[in-house]
Design an enzyme around this catalytic site. Sequence first.
Site, PDB file in Angstrom:
ATOM      1  N   ALA A 291       0.742  -1.217   0.011  1.00  0.00           N
ATOM      2  CA  ALA A 291      -0.156  -0.214   0.014  1.00  0.00           C
ATOM      3  C   ALA A 291       0.621   1.264  -0.043  1.00  0.00           C
ATOM      4  CB  ALA A 291      -0.984  -0.096   1.369  1.00  0.00           C
ATOM      5  N   GLU A 295       3.535   2.938  -7.306  1.00  0.00           N
ATOM      6  CA  GLU A 295       4.394   2.186  -8.282  1.00  0.00           C
ATOM      7  C   GLU A 295       4.665   3.110  -9.554  1.00  0.00           C
ATOM      8  OE1 GLU A 295       2.055   0.693  -6.725  1.00  0.00           O
ATOM      9  OE2 GLU A 295       2.497  -0.941  -5.686  1.00  0.00           O
ATOM     10  N   ASP A 337      19.531  39.067 -26.389  1.00  0.00           N
ATOM     11  CA  ASP A 337      20.023  39.605 -27.522  1.00  0.00           C
ATOM     12  C   ASP A 337      19.156  40.774 -27.845  1.00  0.00           C
ATOM     13  OD1 ASP A 337      22.902  38.887 -27.544  1.00  0.00           O
ATOM     14  OD2 ASP A 337      22.035  37.044 -28.763  1.00  0.00           O
ATOM     15  N   ASP A 612      24.083  33.721 -30.230  1.00  0.00           N
ATOM     16  CA  ASP A 612      23.927  33.257 -31.519  1.00  0.00           C
ATOM     17  C   ASP A 612      25.354  32.854 -32.212  1.00  0.00           C
ATOM     18  OD1 ASP A 612      24.345  35.798 -32.079  1.00  0.00           O
ATOM     19  OD2 ASP A 612      22.724  36.244 -33.190  1.00  0.00           O
ATOM     20  N   THR A 711      -6.020   1.033 -11.705  1.00  0.00           N
ATOM     21  CA  THR A 711      -7.138   2.170 -12.107  1.00  0.00           C
ATOM     22  C   THR A 711      -6.258   3.204 -11.729  1.00  0.00           C
ATOM     23  OG1 THR A 711      -7.560   2.142  -9.523  1.00  0.00           O
ATOM     24  CG2 THR A 711      -8.790   0.650 -11.086  1.00  0.00           C
TER      25      THR A 711
END
Length: 892
Positions: A291, A295, A337, A612, A711
Amino acid sequence: MSEITTGPDLTPGSAPDPLGPLPLLRRELHTGPLGLSSREAARRLAVYGPNEVRRTAQTSILRELLRQLIHPLALLLWAAAALAFTAAIAVLGWAIVAVILVNAGFALVQERQAEKAVDTLARYLPAQAQVIRDGHAQHVPARDLVPGDLITLDEGDRIPADARLTEGGIEADLSMLTGESTPVERLAGPGLEGSSLLQEPNLVFSGTTATGGQAQAIVFATGDHTELGRIAALSQRTRRDPSPLEQQVKKVAWLIAAVAVAMGAVFLMIGVAVGLPLTDSLMFAIGLLVANVPEGLLPTITLALAVGVRVLARQGAVVKRLSAVETLGSTNVICTDKTGTLTRNQMRLHSTWTPPHEAASGSETAELVRAAAQCTTVTRESDGCLHGDPTEIALVEGSAQHAAPLDLADRDSRRRACFRFDPRLRRMSVVHTGDSGSLHVIVKGAPEAVLALLAAGEPTGEVQDAADTLAADGMRVLAVAVGELPPGTEATPSRRQDIERDLHLLGLVGLYDPPRPEVAAAVRRCHEAGLTVHIVTGDNGATAAAVARAVGIGTPNLQVIAQSEAIDDHELDHLLRQDGTEIVFARSSPETKLKVADALRAHGQIVAMTGDGVNDAPALHRAHIGVAMGLSGTDVAREASTMVLTDDNFATIVTAIEAGRRVYDNVRKFIVYIFAHLTPEVVPFLVFALSAGAVPLPLTVLQILAIDLGTETLPALALGRERAEPGIMSRPPRPSSQSVINKDMLIRSWGWLGTVSAVLVMTAFFYVLWRAGWHPGDPTGPGSPLHHAYLTATTATFAGIVTCQVGTAIAARTDHAALRDIGLFTNPLLLAGIAFELVFTAALVYAPPLQNLFGTAALPLDVVLLIAAFPPLVWGTDEIRRWARRRHHRYS
């Protein structure tokens, strides 16, 4: 030599010798100065294959699977399985082993999908190479290069294949092959006898970078036949490192494991002490262990990050690391820039100024704009479009508009030397042959950089005033000056300082690049989100300040550092500590960007830095999020960055930050969702133990597994796709030290949602038993009169937890806002997940084969109606809690 059309002797096994004489290499490769024909290139591509280094080794799937099997949460389940086998409950033991394997397989699949999401970078940013085929230059995918291709290399290009230089020279960064960080010179010419291949001065290699210069080269090796292909260690991709988020969750997993083991041990002893049979006590301990295991936690986090990567890629931001999606959410400073990022990068020649008066016309203006256009490296593609720097394209186009059109072929034929733009000197110069045969010099650059080179007696004061006036209107201002080399000069000087002196000023040109229309709104969103935006640009301070004010940067306090190179660390620290101040770092060099990034990091800021150019790479590496331009940026900048903007747009950075916040919020939402179910799963075992068996076990271990694996998973995954919550960009950035799981989340999940769910499901359990006449201590085992009622009661507990999950999933969709603000039907994936879990539950409750396996029984109508009320009760109580919290914050 004419272009070739055939090459019958070329095979992959007959590699040419790149160290021999150049004419011999041309003959061996059957190529010439006009390059290959397109047909011959296609034939060779079929022979040699694509120019790619194939991955010859991948991470073993078995190794990845083993890593999942020894995760702390998996170890907890292994312990539960061992207890089941020890207690001779083999069916339960094998069921838990199956859960471990299914969960590990699911996590493995999600990680593989996540890696594929990152690998799609190659599809969004195809590497290009400029090649001469059929006698003219064209761009082709680098993977289509073949031996014998004639390629051109320019500053900032990644070298696409192993090649021998035939013209010109470059500086090359070979660090990825040699480990030496200093660029080396590579020139067309003869080789050196006795030197190794990597030391040959006329060879360049695939994967390395041109940091300066221009050259042409013949490709002699591609793909696996390159030096890069021969070095196996460099041809492999390293496995993705876990993100800080995943590391935090793993720590929490160990905590959960420790708590679960401690609880199991304590209550095992309690069970034995109160007289429970050992088998029942072991069953209880196993139930606690199972419990307490969420998981689906890790695979769901991995999937959420991978989904964030894919969504951002579609929006124009290609993120190269999953962990960067998380980091984006805590970014609080953007250093951007100006040109192309805040502006459209569509320069137009807007104004001119020639001494001694403004707005000159006629021959003086024509001479000015023509000289400016001659001092460019713009080329014309085969389709007639100009290719090159946007500023230089604007100068070439502007010369035609001012009745001084420039023939690029004539410009190149007259050129004798070209000293490219140097960001430190902030200028460029060329030497060309005039009509009289003498050598002329043209220099263009920042006004203050060019004014320092003028001959004595040239005007300077009024020029600077004119430049300031143009810059104040938001224009980029360039000064253009000319000179003439002494008569009889035959050899062109090899050093720029020998020609850049004693110049005559022709005038100033003002180029205007309008701001992008969407940037102002993006800046407003930054300010609402608590982000600071600084501009780091090589442009003039007045020009950058005009653009900043136009888009809302620096509202209300803008500080302009006109010469940011000169600022020292002490002054920089003082500036960056000023709250509410945004700064324009003008006349910045790449070193300035690095200095600003270092200072901001030292102040504890999370920095996104755009860049760049080649020299921007250190700053992009240093920033938490290096942002490169996909359209105008160099290969070096793109490789150094964490994120690449395929549209070069500042607004895309803001979109990416919002997406990072959304992903982080969604991770916390499904953690709340998963943790909320631990309480109603643990409480039945506590009731069983504390009653010393007088209350039968309200929930079986197999039913817990059906909940956690059957579920719970799909709604959790759907919460990872939840849209951004209203007001997500109105909150300040989260502290980088904030844990993904905090006290408030645990109180909400375990203490509020979990407690409400536990009370409801235990109510359903006792309702069914009491309705059948049960009293504490009555036997409920097989063969007893109450056995069917007991099966129905455990089924009600199981189904009640599932319906409480529905209410928890709806409640977990928002942490701050009310449900009406986001809408009940805005996450169709969640609705589909809820529908699946309800159908799955109905199958376990009403299908006879599954009833026998999971110990369930069909529920009567009144019990169905009772548990059908659980979702609105769970969601409603949490909605009231959030309403009270909003009201408290509003009036506090």
